[in-house]
Design an enzyme around this catalytic site. Sequence first.
Site, mmCIF file in Angstrom:
data_model
loop_
_atom_site.group_PDB
_atom_site.id
_atom_site.type_symbol
_atom_site.label_atom_id
_atom_site.label_comp_id
_atom_site.label_asym_id
_atom_site.label_seq_id
_atom_site.Cartn_x
_atom_site.Cartn_y
_atom_site.Cartn_z
ATOM 1 N N ASP A 289 0.813 -1.220 0.000
ATOM 2 C CA ASP A 289 0.000 0.000 0.000
ATOM 3 C C ASP A 289 0.846 1.269 0.000
ATOM 4 O OD1 ASP A 289 -2.839 -0.847 2.147
ATOM 5 O OD2 ASP A 289 -1.987 -1.823 0.390
ATOM 6 N N HIS A 431 3.730 -2.143 3.161
ATOM 7 C CA HIS A 431 3.805 -0.802 2.560
ATOM 8 C C HIS A 431 5.121 -0.683 1.804
ATOM 9 C CE1 HIS A 431 0.890 -0.422 5.854
ATOM 10 N NE2 HIS A 431 0.319 0.498 5.102
#
Length: 479
Positions: A289, A431
């Site tokens: 993400d 991430h």
Amino acid sequence: MKQTLRFIAGLLALLLLCAGCGSGDAKVLDGAAVEEGFAPMEANGMETLQGALGYVATLTSSESGTTHEVRLRYPKSMDEHFNRVMRLAASEEMKQFHLRRSSSKNKNTLTMDYEIKLVDEGIISILLLSKSVVDDAAKIRLIPHNFSLKTGYPLKLGDLFTGKDYEAVLIQRVGEELARAFDGNGPLSAYQNGRDHDRLLKDLAITANDLSSFYLDDGELCFVFEEGRVAPKECGPVVVALPVDSLKDHLAERESISGVEPTPFPTPTPVPTPDHTDTGRKYIALTFDDGPHATQTPRLLDILEEKNVKATFFMLGTCVENNPDIVKQVYDEGHLVCSHTYGHKNLNTLSASGVKSEIDKTDKLIKDIIGHKPKYIRPPYGNANATVKKTANRVLVNWSIDPEDWKHRNAQKIADNVVSAAKDGYIILCHDIYSETVNAVPMIIDRLRAKGYEFVTVDRLFEIYGTNPQAGTIVRMAK
Ligand code: NI
């Protein structure tokens, strides 16, 4: 169905409206403005959970006659104790309804539905929403229940806290927030009646008894006050939400609810083995993400190529704008490009048009690069209320493993957290904006491969497990 969802959305909207009225981030919700007329929401199907409950499915019980109409929906799991608690809650609502309508000549209705929240650390909160209408007078009740996924047993407030003074602290905090809600622009200011803060505190007279009805939602500990308890009946039930973080000095270590110590999902009770395991293979999805990131994402792509792994990227529109070439590279190298919206806003705080704008802008940016809209959306923070789900009208993909890489920033720890929580069909949240996360990826891949896992994109994962996710729903794992 949509009406219930609006009902819930209405509650959330109220929470947000009130967000500015107290000190800190605590909120008071006044149920008076809750939209009228909710009906049962859409079946949430069967949600597989790990631990004692196994799964949660919806039970519907209906009763219809010339003088009344009842439709109750409540959750059912694998655990008999849990089921008994829910059955009792449903029959209590039924009993109260029949008492209320005993002298009525009209046709009256009772509806009950529920929301379920999977909280960190193996806790679920269930909020039963019941509405009875007798002679055109509506009564709304919010009935929360919390369970430990580890044991299947109900969770008491005391299980979340440590020490002796937490009760006094909560009584004080809740009282203060409520008193403030009567002040100035507070949601209950119409009922202040000239009383000052101290007088309000005295009138409210919050006690430990008032704390027994609570639930956890999005990092907040919420206390429910039945209609008439702290505000006039026409206000409906009132909810006071305290940020869990603001209570962390008092939280118990083990059952921490703020996600301080990430624990893997508890050992699951056996679930039926899906067909694909005939081949002895297990599948899992890596997702990244908040990127693409100018330096970390290309580095990650090199690792994925070297390891021959396909992953899924939930990109932010702002980053897509800044790094269009990297988006193209991600796509060209066979990874799945998805949307994490434009500006990483908490979509639950936006209007439908605000949500649409966050999604549409990102769709367009991505489409201009890869030729089509992203297939899936991951809402920032995993937050998607009824408005978001409806507006997105696409499959929302959350996750089943959160190693909290943003917090630990330690490759070994991130890899350990992922590996210890891994199960086939799971979706791993990472991430691609942190070097430590990218450093953890080769370890994650090697260690899980050694355990028999194959890495696939989320759409392939759904295909393999026959998940068939529906637009407007949140998926957390493939099984
Ligand atoms: Ni994010």
